[in-house]
Scaffold this active site. Structure first.
Site, short mmCIF file in Angstrom:
data_model
loop_
_atom_site.label_atom_id
_atom_site.label_comp_id
_atom_site.label_asym_id
_atom_site.label_seq_id
_atom_site.Cartn_x
_atom_site.Cartn_y
_atom_site.Cartn_z
N GLU A 46 4.42 -9.20 4.39
CA GLU A 46 3.79 -8.37 5.41
C GLU A 46 2.57 -9.00 6.10
OE1 GLU A 46 4.65 -5.36 6.45
OE2 GLU A 46 2.84 -4.43 7.24
N SER A 98 1.63 -0.24 -5.33
CA SER A 98 0.69 -0.54 -4.25
C SER A 98 0.23 -1.98 -4.40
CB SER A 98 -0.50 0.41 -4.32
OG SER A 98 -1.00 0.65 -3.04
N LYS A 133 4.27 -7.36 14.97
CA LYS A 133 3.46 -7.06 13.79
C LYS A 133 2.01 -7.48 14.05
CE LYS A 133 1.67 -6.94 9.57
NZ LYS A 133 0.28 -7.36 9.30
N SER A 137 -5.65 1.62 -2.40
CA SER A 137 -4.99 2.00 -1.14
C SER A 137 -3.95 3.10 -1.26
CB SER A 137 -4.35 0.76 -0.51
OG SER A 137 -3.33 0.25 -1.35
N ASN A 159 4.63 -11.01 9.21
CA ASN A 159 3.34 -10.94 9.90
C ASN A 159 3.40 -11.57 11.28
OD1 ASN A 159 0.33 -10.44 9.77
ND2 ASN A 159 0.36 -12.65 10.18
N HIS A 183 -3.81 2.26 8.76
CA HIS A 183 -3.43 2.40 10.17
C HIS A 183 -2.58 3.64 10.41
CE1 HIS A 183 -4.87 -1.59 10.22
NE2 HIS A 183 -3.74 -2.27 10.34
N SER A 185 5.49 -2.54 12.43
CA SER A 185 5.45 -3.50 11.32
C SER A 185 6.65 -3.31 10.40
CB SER A 185 4.19 -3.29 10.48
OG SER A 185 3.05 -3.43 11.26
N HIS A 240 0.82 -1.23 0.00
CA HIS A 240 0.00 0.00 0.00
C HIS A 240 0.85 1.28 0.00
CE1 HIS A 240 -3.14 -2.84 1.03
NE2 HIS A 240 -2.47 -3.21 2.12
N ASP A 274 3.27 -7.62 0.15
CA ASP A 274 2.13 -7.55 1.07
C ASP A 274 0.95 -8.22 0.40
OD1 ASP A 274 -0.04 -6.90 2.63
OD2 ASP A 274 0.49 -4.80 2.90
N HIS A 318 -7.56 -9.14 3.49
CA HIS A 318 -6.68 -8.70 2.41
C HIS A 318 -7.34 -8.66 1.03
CE1 HIS A 318 -2.81 -7.53 0.82
NE2 HIS A 318 -3.06 -8.32 -0.21
N CYS A 327 -6.24 -1.98 13.25
CA CYS A 327 -7.64 -2.06 12.82
C CYS A 327 -8.57 -1.40 13.83
CB CYS A 327 -8.05 -3.52 12.59
SG CYS A 327 -7.19 -4.25 11.18
N GLN A 361 9.96 -5.29 8.83
CA GLN A 361 10.23 -5.44 7.39
C GLN A 361 11.69 -5.12 7.07
OE1 GLN A 361 9.01 -6.58 4.73
NE2 GLN A 361 6.78 -6.63 4.88
N ASP A 421 -0.27 -4.30 14.65
CA ASP A 421 -0.85 -3.74 13.42
C ASP A 421 -2.23 -4.34 13.17
OD1 ASP A 421 -1.48 -4.16 10.58
OD2 ASP A 421 0.54 -3.61 10.02
N ASN A 422 -2.31 -5.67 13.12
CA ASN A 422 -3.57 -6.32 12.80
C ASN A 422 -4.64 -5.97 13.84
OD1 ASN A 422 -1.38 -7.52 11.48
ND2 ASN A 422 -2.40 -9.49 11.24
P1 NAI Z 1 -6.32 -14.68 11.61
O1 NAI Z 1 -6.03 -15.99 11.04
O2 NAI Z 1 -5.72 -14.27 12.92
O3 NAI Z 1 -7.90 -14.46 11.77
C1 NAI Z 1 -8.87 -14.86 10.84
C2 NAI Z 1 -10.01 -15.49 11.64
O4 NAI Z 1 -11.12 -15.72 10.78
C3 NAI Z 1 -9.61 -16.84 12.26
O5 NAI Z 1 -9.84 -16.81 13.65
C4 NAI Z 1 -10.53 -17.84 11.54
O6 NAI Z 1 -10.93 -18.90 12.39
C5 NAI Z 1 -11.72 -16.96 11.15
N1 NAI Z 1 -12.49 -17.49 10.02
C6 NAI Z 1 -12.06 -18.15 8.91
N2 NAI Z 1 -13.10 -18.46 8.11
C7 NAI Z 1 -14.20 -17.96 8.71
C8 NAI Z 1 -15.57 -17.94 8.36
N3 NAI Z 1 -16.02 -18.51 7.23
N4 NAI Z 1 -16.45 -17.34 9.21
C9 NAI Z 1 -16.03 -16.75 10.36
N5 NAI Z 1 -14.72 -16.75 10.74
C10 NAI Z 1 -13.83 -17.34 9.92
O7 NAI Z 1 -5.91 -13.60 10.50
P2 NAI Z 1 -5.70 -12.03 10.73
O8 NAI Z 1 -4.29 -11.76 11.02
O9 NAI Z 1 -6.77 -11.55 11.64
O10 NAI Z 1 -5.94 -11.50 9.23
C11 NAI Z 1 -7.21 -11.56 8.62
C12 NAI Z 1 -7.14 -10.91 7.23
O11 NAI Z 1 -6.86 -9.52 7.37
C13 NAI Z 1 -6.03 -11.44 6.34
O12 NAI Z 1 -6.49 -11.44 5.01
C14 NAI Z 1 -4.93 -10.43 6.50
O13 NAI Z 1 -4.02 -10.46 5.44
C15 NAI Z 1 -5.71 -9.16 6.58
N6 NAI Z 1 -5.12 -8.00 7.24
C16 NAI Z 1 -5.66 -6.77 6.93
C17 NAI Z 1 -5.19 -5.63 7.52
C18 NAI Z 1 -5.78 -4.31 7.15
O14 NAI Z 1 -5.23 -3.28 7.53
N7 NAI Z 1 -6.85 -4.24 6.43
C19 NAI Z 1 -4.11 -5.66 8.50
C20 NAI Z 1 -3.63 -6.99 8.80
C21 NAI Z 1 -4.14 -8.11 8.19
#
Ligand code: NAI
Length: 463
Positions: free
Chosen positions: A189, A75, A219, A80, A214, A384, A392, A52, A128, A334, A228, A396, A223-224
């Site tokens: 990332e 990006s 991280k 983003s 990650n 963020h 984070s 991003h 990322d 993501h 958020c 990196q 960050d996550n």
């Molecule tokens: P995580 O693995 O810690 O959490 C995902 C959760 O979703 C797990 O607990 C899993 O059991 C649950 N899950 C899976 N399928 C499901 C379903 N069908 N219904 C309900 N729950 C379900 O992963 P994390 O770190 O929380 O990341 C989640 C996503 O967010 C990833 O795609 C990651 O790349 C992205 N992300 C986005 C950020 C942003 O700023 N927008 C920042 C960091 C990560």
């Protein structure tokens, strides 16, 4: 000739002012500049960066160049980019290819651009979500004869990716293979990109070492989660200005992003419900005081729906058809396939403003869809805050130094940084917020089986 594609170079001054402010909130990155600026451990590294293109990323880019790297940047999401940040980076002479609202075709051609160094192939990837890595590895496999891999796209994304691969294959035969072989390593990332790397490695398709940034504690647990916690509600407010207090919000997934997202909505006064598939995370949500439900239970009654799972088809057409008039639907994971946006294409869409659409269901009810299902905190807001991104991005930079200077000591595979470095990243962020650490005595350290300088936890400790 200008070696960049951005919205408007006139935005550079504004971008520079915001970069100056961000630097004051990114103590980890600034400390690395002070520690390594003279030694230039990244000299000779040609880093293809796909992340991003925000103000915070600009501070990351300038840290990498201060440490001696050559960098080209795009990006990792079509919505983003912060155009003023991209302009500031372009004006500084670093090639950057990123425009907020670029098309998917442009997205993949910009991804191609980050590898086009004038003086040789890229030798490092900073990724990322894994798209830059995917582009090179998939292209090389097609070049090796697996042409069926790009025969039948199943989404618009794939169609654009496959078209770009064909274009590069035609223009530069052998390029993908040479480019793949030149890569010493990749630092990744986010959760989704890390899933992709482990999957590649399991299948024997990862030809170089990768560092999973990650899963540094500093991280994903910051960050996550805390990122958020600030940026989710920011995105919903900027998109809709809706009154959050009193609304019923559903957060799908209670991992790190889900925990931060649920806390964000609760902090704004929403009544928050959670869906989960994992009993541990479901129990955590319940014991944090959230009602744990299924989407079917609440599709017709909740006001706001947010996906945080990194999974696909979580909010499906049947859920959206059941929703109340003017329900808000968005994703902070993501990729956009968490919500079945493609299934809405034949519905009536009214564009409200950039990254906000109103879609009419057969019943007459409308939903408000944010960023067409792409991560809304970066699409509808600015992602963020700097401070958490500093943690984070400090990981990196440490990962890039490790892979560039010691990559030869690693076999292909996926690694995480050692705990001592994780603790170092945290330590670099304490002064800024006035945190005073207690010093362990030698006797106390012996008693709990650590050293007074750390690491303070075993590798299996979960925080
Ligand atoms: P995580 O693995 O810690 O959490 C995902 C959760 O979703 C797990 O607990 C899993 O059991 C649950 N899950 C899976 N399928 C499901 C379903 N069908 N219904 C309900 N729950 C379900 O992963 P994390 O770190 O929380 O990341 C989640 C996503 O967010 C990833 O795609 C990651 O790349 C992205 N992300 C986005 C950020 C942003 O700023 N927008 C920042 C960091 C990560």
């Amino acid at each position: 000739m200008t070696d960049y594609i951005i919205r408007d170079i006139e935005l550079a001054q504004y971008g520079r002012k915001e970069l100056d402010i961000a630097e004051t909130e990114m103590p980890g990155l600034m400390a690395l500049r002070a520690e390594y600026g003279a030694a230039k451990p990244l000299a000779g590294a040609r880093i293809a960066g796909s992340l991003h293109m925000t103000v915070q990323t600009a501070v990351l880019i300038e840290t990498l160049t201060a440490l001696g790297a050559e960098v080209r940047w795009a990006s990792c999401n079509i919505y983003s980019t912060q155009d003023h940040a991209a302009a500031a980076i372009a004006a500084s002479g670093v090639p950057v290819f990123a425009i907020k609202g670029e098309t998917l075709e442009e997205y993949w051609s910009y991804t191609d651009q980050i590898f086009q160094f004038a003086d040789g192939d890229a030798n490092m990837i900073l990724d990322d979500g894994g798209d830059a890595t995917l582009y090179i590895l998939l292209g090389a496999r097609v070049e090796a004869g697996e042409t069926d891999l790009i025969a039948t796209p199943i989404s618009e994304e794939e169609e654009a990716l496959f078209a770009q691969i064909r274009k590069r294959l035609a223009a530069s035969p052998g390029w993908f293979t040479a480019q793949r072989d030149a890569i010493k390593g990749v630092s990744e990332e986010t959760t989704t990109g890390v899933h992709r790397l482990y999957d590649l490695h399991r299948k024997g398709l990862l030809p170089f070492p990768a560092i999973n940034v990650n899963d540094s504690v500093t991280k994903s647990k910051f960050d996550n989660k805390y990122g958020c916690k600030e940026s989710l509600v920011d995105g919903i407010r900027r998109a809709t200005d809706v009154m959050m207090a009193g609304k019923v919000a559903v957060v799908c997934g209670y991992g790190d992003v889900g925990k931060g997202s649920a806390a964000s909505l609760r902090g704004a006064g929403a009544r928050v419900k959670v869906t989960e598939v994992d009993p541990i995370c479901a129990l955590q949500a319940a014991m944090d005081g959230f009602e744990v439900v299924t989407l079917e239970d609440v599709a017709d009654s909740a006001d706001i729906f947010i996906t945080t799972t990194g999974n696909k088809d979580v909010i499906r057409l049947e859920h959206m058809r059941a929703m109340k008039d003017m329900a808000i639907v968005g994703n902070i994971g993501h990729f956009d396939n968490e919500i079945q946006v493609a299934a809405l294409k034949n519905h009536k869409w009214t564009n409200v403003k950039d990254q906000v659409d109103m879609i009419q269901m057969p019943s007459g009810n409308r939903i408000i869809l944010l960023s067409q299902g792409r991560l809304l905190n970066l699409g509808n807001a600015t992602g963020h805050p700097s401070f958490v991104m500093s943690a984070s991005f400090t990981n990196q930079v440490l990962a890039q130094i490790e892979l560039w200077t010691k990559g030869d000591e690693y076999q292909p595979g996926v690694y995480i940084l050692p705990k001592a470095l994780d603790e170092k990243v945290a330590r670099l962020h304490l002064d800024k917020i006035g945190v005073r650490l207690t010093q362990l005595s030698r006797e106390q350290a012996d008693y709990i089986g650590v050293t007074p300088e750390g690491p303070f936890k075993s590798d299996h400790y979960r925080y």
